[in-house]
Enzyme design. Structure first.
Site, short mmCIF file in Angstrom:
data_model
loop_
_atom_site.label_atom_id
_atom_site.label_comp_id
_atom_site.label_asym_id
_atom_site.label_seq_id
_atom_site.Cartn_x
_atom_site.Cartn_y
_atom_site.Cartn_z
N HIS A 12 65.99 26.80 56.08
CA HIS A 12 66.92 26.06 55.33
C HIS A 12 67.86 25.69 56.59
CE1 HIS A 12 70.09 25.77 51.98
NE2 HIS A 12 70.39 24.70 52.68
N HIS A 14 69.71 21.94 58.25
CA HIS A 14 69.87 20.49 58.25
C HIS A 14 69.93 20.03 59.76
CE1 HIS A 14 70.62 20.57 53.63
NE2 HIS A 14 71.12 21.73 54.05
N HIS A 192 68.34 22.03 46.65
CA HIS A 192 69.38 23.06 46.75
C HIS A 192 69.54 22.98 45.27
CE1 HIS A 192 69.71 21.88 50.82
NE2 HIS A 192 70.73 22.39 50.92
N GLU A 195 74.07 26.55 44.40
CA GLU A 195 75.30 26.79 45.53
C GLU A 195 76.45 26.84 45.10
OE1 GLU A 195 75.08 23.75 48.43
OE2 GLU A 195 76.32 24.76 49.88
N ASP A 273 71.77 26.84 57.72
CA ASP A 273 72.27 25.65 56.85
C ASP A 273 72.77 24.58 57.77
OD1 ASP A 273 72.69 24.11 54.66
OD2 ASP A 273 74.30 25.33 53.87
N ASP A 274 73.97 24.60 58.32
CA ASP A 274 74.54 23.75 59.18
C ASP A 274 75.29 24.40 60.22
OD1 ASP A 274 74.13 21.06 57.44
OD2 ASP A 274 75.11 22.55 56.05
N1 ADE Z 1 74.02 18.77 53.24
C1 ADE Z 1 73.90 19.73 54.11
N2 ADE Z 1 74.52 20.98 54.27
C2 ADE Z 1 74.41 20.91 52.83
C3 ADE Z 1 74.79 21.98 51.91
N3 ADE Z 1 75.04 23.22 52.29
N4 ADE Z 1 74.69 21.71 50.48
C4 ADE Z 1 74.39 20.29 50.10
N5 ADE Z 1 73.97 19.46 50.96
C5 ADE Z 1 73.92 19.62 52.22
ZN ZN Z 2 71.59 23.03 52.86
#
Ligand code: ADE
Ligand code: ZN
Length: 339
Positions: A12, A14, A192, A195, A273-274
């Site tokens: 997971h 991006h 997703h 969340e 994630d990011d």
């Molecule tokens: N796009 C990038 N990060 C995300 C996240 N945590 N939740 C939903 N969309 C995303």
């Molecule tokens: Zn994500």
């Protein structure tokens, strides 16, 4: 003790969320795109989020700097190099083609740069990686179908589809048709859910989209019936603890659902994630959990094994990676026993 050397799979992440402010500035200058500042530290200071949408607004705006195949290559290589140093042996990487199409970048530029980065990283770093094409839920089901149609000529360059962007108000039920088409094309399916959205979104992702993994899924813990389904079927949940803290899906790391999820027998994996926005890569997430919850080596080994079990690798490759985890654990146990 460092957790940097555990062999793991990252499931997971991006690729757009790995755009560090240093590279953001380089690409902005390269492509003559205006930024609020050209000081990477000052840009990072702007990353104070109150929820998912407050993050997405900055994340999408920054992506205007990605213009050429070389930009996508540099982005992909930077992540894979950092991930490899963190112990990642396998990465299943999300990307958001609709954002780039809206910026006027054709799909062949996006695929060209990312695919070349994956091939070079495999050759030079020995890391295995594949792409998962995500649909932006805020653009709706018809746009997702159009995107999948446009991506059909590139079917050999991605292994699955996902669903991301603003969750609440855009339930999985809007995307049943595009996920059915992805299945017919032989693609893996993830989404997703849970969340910011409630357990009902996780139910829909399982029942209506037929997902093989749930991304995040932390709010599943609120629904005992759902927990039982996830446990029984061993549906993987790709949890991102530092992301959840930054976007206030959990008030603090101490209050994160992870210990309860593990205690419930769920197949949990840890991911970043990011990472350019949320304070760290997969090793940083594991270190934070170890500090907060005092995870021991056996528990870290379980998380590492789970990551390979939950991956889309062939069974023989999963077994090989899991044997590496076991070997790493034995080495650590020998060290701590002084043998
Ligand atoms: N796009 C990038 N990060 C995300 C996240 N945590 N939740 C939903 N969309 C995303
Ligand atoms: Zn994500």
């Amino acid at each position: 003790m460092t957790v940097a050397n555990w062999p793991v799979a990252e499931l997971h992440v991006h690729i757009e969320g790995t755009l560090e402010t240093e590279l953001l500035v380089v690409l902005a200058r390269r492509n003559d795109v205006a930024l609020p500042s050209y000081d990477p530290d000052a840009l990072r200071e702007l990353y104070r989020f109150t929820d998912l949408q407050s993050f997405l607004d900055i994340y999408y705006a920054n992506l205007a700097v990605l213009r050429t195949e070389a930009d996508f290559y540099d982005l992909g290589m930077a992540y894979l190099t950092r991930a490899s140093a963190a112990g990642v042996r396998r990465a299943e990487i999300f990307f958001d083609p609709q954002t780039h199409l809206a910026n006027g970048i054709p799909l062949d530029v996006v695929f060209g740069g990312l695919t070349r980065a994956l091939a070079d990283a495999r050759a030079t770093l020995g890391i295995s990686a594949d792409l998962i094409l995500c649909f932006l839920r805020h653009l709706g089901g018809a746009a997702a179908l159009q995107t999948l149609d446009a991506a059909v000529p590139f079917l050999d360059q991605f292994i699955g589809v996902g669903l991301d962007s603003a969750e609440v108000g855009f339930p999985p039920s809007l995307f049943t048709e595009v996920f059915a088409r992805a299945k017919a094309l032989g693609l893996h399916r993830v989404a997703h859910a849970g969340e910011e959205g409630g357990p009902d979104y996780v139910h829909e992702a399982l029942d209506l989209l037929g997902v093989e993994r749930v991304d995040h899924g932390i709010r599943a813990i609120e629904d005992p019936g759902l927990v039982e389904i996830l446990r029984e079927r061993q549906v993987p949940l790709t949890v991102c603890p530092l992301s959840n803290v930054c976007l206030r899906a959990t008030p603090t790391l101490a209050e994160h659902a992870l210990p309860a999820m593990l205690a419930a027998g769920l197949l949990v994996t840890i991911n970043s994630d990011d990472p350019a926005y949320f304070g760290g890569y997969i090793d940083d997430n594991l270190s934070a959990l170890q500090r907060e919850f005092g995870l021991d080596n056996q528990q870290l080994a379980t998380l590492a094994r789970n990551s390979f079990r939950a991956s889309f690798l062939p069974e023989a490759e999963k077994r090989r990676h899991i044997a590496d985890v076991d070997e790493h654990l034995e080495g650590l146990l020998r060290l701590t026993s002084g043998a």
